[in-house]
Design a protein around this motif. Structure first.
Motif, PDB file in Angstrom:
ATOM      1  N   LEU A  40       0.828  -1.201   0.000  1.00 24.17           N
ATOM      2  CA  LEU A  40       0.000   0.000   0.000  1.00 24.17           C
ATOM      3  C   LEU A  40       0.866   1.256   0.000  1.00 24.17           C
ATOM      4  O   LEU A  40       0.623   2.193  -0.772  1.00 24.17           O
ATOM      5  N   LYS A  41       1.901   1.263   0.822  1.00 25.37           N
ATOM      6  CA  LYS A  41       2.794   2.428   0.889  1.00 25.37           C
ATOM      7  C   LYS A  41       3.497   2.685  -0.432  1.00 25.37           C
ATOM      8  O   LYS A  41       3.754   3.830  -0.803  1.00 25.37           O
ATOM      9  N   THR A  42       3.841   1.603  -1.143  1.00 29.89           N
ATOM     10  CA  THR A  42       4.590   1.732  -2.392  1.00 29.89           C
ATOM     11  C   THR A  42       3.711   1.664  -3.632  1.00 29.89           C
ATOM     12  O   THR A  42       4.214   1.659  -4.747  1.00 29.89           O
ATOM     13  N   SER A  43       2.392   1.605  -3.425  1.00 33.70           N
ATOM     14  CA  SER A  43       1.419   1.519  -4.530  1.00 33.70           C
ATOM     15  C   SER A  43       1.682   0.317  -5.432  1.00 33.70           C
ATOM     16  O   SER A  43       1.554   0.402  -6.645  1.00 33.70           O
ATOM     17  N   ASP A  44       2.038  -0.798  -4.831  1.00 34.96           N
ATOM     18  CA  ASP A  44       2.345  -2.011  -5.591  1.00 34.96           C
ATOM     19  C   ASP A  44       1.171  -2.990  -5.513  1.00 34.96           C
ATOM     20  O   ASP A  44       1.179  -3.957  -4.756  1.00 34.96           O
ATOM     21  N   ALA A  45       0.160  -2.718  -6.324  1.00 33.58           N
ATOM     22  CA  ALA A  45      -1.054  -3.546  -6.313  1.00 33.58           C
ATOM     23  C   ALA A  45      -0.788  -4.944  -6.854  1.00 33.58           C
ATOM     24  O   ALA A  45      -1.398  -5.914  -6.411  1.00 33.58           O
ATOM     25  N   LYS A  46       0.131  -5.063  -7.798  1.00 31.43           N
ATOM     26  CA  LYS A  46       0.438  -6.375  -8.377  1.00 31.43           C
ATOM     27  C   LYS A  46       0.974  -7.330  -7.308  1.00 31.43           C
ATOM     28  O   LYS A  46       0.537  -8.479  -7.218  1.00 31.43           O
ATOM     29  N   SER A  47       1.894  -6.869  -6.492  1.00 35.60           N
ATOM     30  CA  SER A  47       2.421  -7.703  -5.418  1.00 35.60           C
ATOM     31  C   SER A  47       1.352  -7.991  -4.372  1.00 35.60           C
ATOM     32  O   SER A  47       1.275  -9.102  -3.835  1.00 35.60           O
ATOM     33  N   CYS A  77      -4.991  -0.734  -1.893  1.00 37.55           N
ATOM     34  CA  CYS A  77      -3.902  -0.735  -2.890  1.00 37.55           C
ATOM     35  C   CYS A  77      -4.469  -0.456  -4.281  1.00 37.55           C
ATOM     36  O   CYS A  77      -3.927   0.358  -5.027  1.00 37.55           O
ATOM     37  N   HIS A  78      -5.549  -1.158  -4.629  1.00 34.60           N
ATOM     38  CA  HIS A  78      -6.149  -0.954  -5.951  1.00 34.60           C
ATOM     39  C   HIS A  78      -6.690   0.468  -6.097  1.00 34.60           C
ATOM     40  O   HIS A  78      -6.509   1.097  -7.142  1.00 34.60           O
ATOM     41  N   ALA A  79      -7.349   0.964  -5.060  1.00 40.59           N
ATOM     42  CA  ALA A  79      -7.886   2.328  -5.132  1.00 40.59           C
ATOM     43  C   ALA A  79      -6.764   3.351  -5.280  1.00 40.59           C
ATOM     44  O   ALA A  79      -6.855   4.268  -6.105  1.00 40.59           O
ATOM     45  N   LYS A  80      -5.713   3.190  -4.504  1.00 46.75           N
ATOM     46  CA  LYS A  80      -4.585   4.125  -4.563  1.00 46.75           C
ATOM     47  C   LYS A  80      -3.891   4.057  -5.922  1.00 46.75           C
ATOM     48  O   LYS A  80      -3.436   5.070  -6.452  1.00 46.75           O
ATOM     49  N   ASP A  81      -3.837   2.848  -6.497  1.00 43.48           N
ATOM     50  CA  ASP A  81      -3.204   2.629  -7.790  1.00 43.48           C
ATOM     51  C   ASP A  81      -4.068   3.144  -8.942  1.00 43.48           C
ATOM     52  O   ASP A  81      -3.633   3.175 -10.079  1.00 43.48           O
ATOM     53  N   GLY A  82      -5.312   3.528  -8.637  1.00 41.79           N
ATOM     54  CA  GLY A  82      -6.199   4.044  -9.666  1.00 41.79           C
ATOM     55  C   GLY A  82      -6.973   2.967 -10.411  1.00 41.79           C
ATOM     56  O   GLY A  82      -7.598   3.240 -11.433  1.00 41.79           O
ATOM     57  N   ASN A  83      -6.947   1.740  -9.905  1.00 43.41           N
ATOM     58  CA  ASN A  83      -7.658   0.640 -10.551  1.00 43.41           C
ATOM     59  C   ASN A  83      -9.048   0.524  -9.915  1.00 43.41           C
ATOM     60  O   ASN A  83      -9.283  -0.294  -9.026  1.00 43.41           O
ATOM     61  N   ALA A  84      -9.957   1.364 -10.409  1.00 42.24           N
ATOM     62  CA  ALA A  84     -11.301   1.444  -9.838  1.00 42.24           C
ATOM     63  C   ALA A  84     -12.062   0.137  -9.992  1.00 42.24           C
ATOM     64  O   ALA A  84     -12.783  -0.273  -9.077  1.00 42.24           O
ATOM     65  N   VAL A  85     -11.907  -0.528 -11.120  1.00 41.44           N
ATOM     66  CA  VAL A  85     -12.637  -1.775 -11.361  1.00 41.44           C
ATOM     67  C   VAL A  85     -12.193  -2.847 -10.366  1.00 41.44           C
ATOM     68  O   VAL A  85     -13.025  -3.552  -9.773  1.00 41.44           O
ATOM     69  N   ALA A  86     -10.900  -2.968 -10.149  1.00 36.63           N
ATOM     70  CA  ALA A  86     -10.397  -3.960  -9.189  1.00 36.63           C
ATOM     71  C   ALA A  86     -10.820  -3.606  -7.768  1.00 36.63           C
ATOM     72  O   ALA A  86     -11.187  -4.495  -6.987  1.00 36.63           O
ATOM     73  N   ALA A  87     -10.792  -2.326  -7.425  1.00 38.61           N
ATOM     74  CA  ALA A  87     -11.210  -1.909  -6.079  1.00 38.61           C
ATOM     75  C   ALA A  87     -12.685  -2.238  -5.856  1.00 38.61           C
ATOM     76  O   ALA A  87     -13.070  -2.718  -4.789  1.00 38.61           O
ATOM     77  N   TRP A  88     -13.505  -1.988  -6.869  1.00 38.70           N
ATOM     78  CA  TRP A  88     -14.926  -2.301  -6.764  1.00 38.70           C
ATOM     79  C   TRP A  88     -15.127  -3.812  -6.638  1.00 38.70           C
ATOM     80  O   TRP A  88     -15.954  -4.288  -5.867  1.00 38.70           O
TER      81      TRP A  88
END
Length: 163
Positions: A40-47, A77-88
């Motif tokens: 979350l701190k590093t915006s690493d949604a893939k990991s 992580c997904h929300a911070k990364d801008g991946n709205a679909v994954a966050a939803w």
């Protein structure tokens, strides 16, 4: 980097056997939580996704409250990364699994949807918050209202912003 290393270690540990043919015990909750917090701190949604996929292999080893915290970290992580679909999707998964995401998580998803230009989906999610799901009602709080106001301002929907 650190999140990728943590993801790799957790992934290997979740598939490793103890030598006598029995599965290893669950990885310590704090280790997985710490790895997801680093993601979350590093915006690493893939990991973060990889870590949670590994955790899913040991799903029954963790109490519901622990799973809820870990899923919330992935959602953030997904929300911070801008991946709205994954966050939803993460939010929907939490609701389907009888977890209790609060206004902070709904607000994060609403904000991600707004930033991604998905006003209609944000409207639908916001309206669904007041409907009962398994007897639980989520009331929109300040974060959710802030996200919706942002969407109205961005779309120049002044009348809707003040009503």
């Amino acid at each position: 980097n650190d999140p990728e290393l943590a993801s790799l270690l957790i992934q290997r540990s979740s598939t490793q056997n103890s030598g006598d043919g029995t599965d290893i015990d669950a990885l310590p909750y704090e280790a997985i939580k710490s790895a997801l917090e680093t993601c979350l701190k590093t915006s690493d949604a893939k990991s973060a996704e990889s870590i949670l996929e590994s955790m899913e292999k040991l799903d029954d080893k963790y109490p519901m409250q622990a799973k809820e915290k870990l899923y919330s970290l992935l959602l953030l992580c997904h929300a911070k990364d801008g991946n709205a679909v994954a966050a939803w999707h993460d939010l929907s998964t939490m609701v389907e699994r009888d977890m209790n995401p609060g206004d902070d998580l709904f607000g994060a998803v609403l904000h991600a949807l707004i930033i991604d230009g998905r006003q209609e989906e944000a409207d639908n999610l916001f309206q669904s918050m007041e409907k009962k799901k398994n007897g639980i009602k989520i009331f929109p709080g300040a974060l959710s209202f802030d996200a919706m106001l942002l969407g109205r301002i961005r779309s120049h929907s002044w009348d809707e912003a003040i009503t």
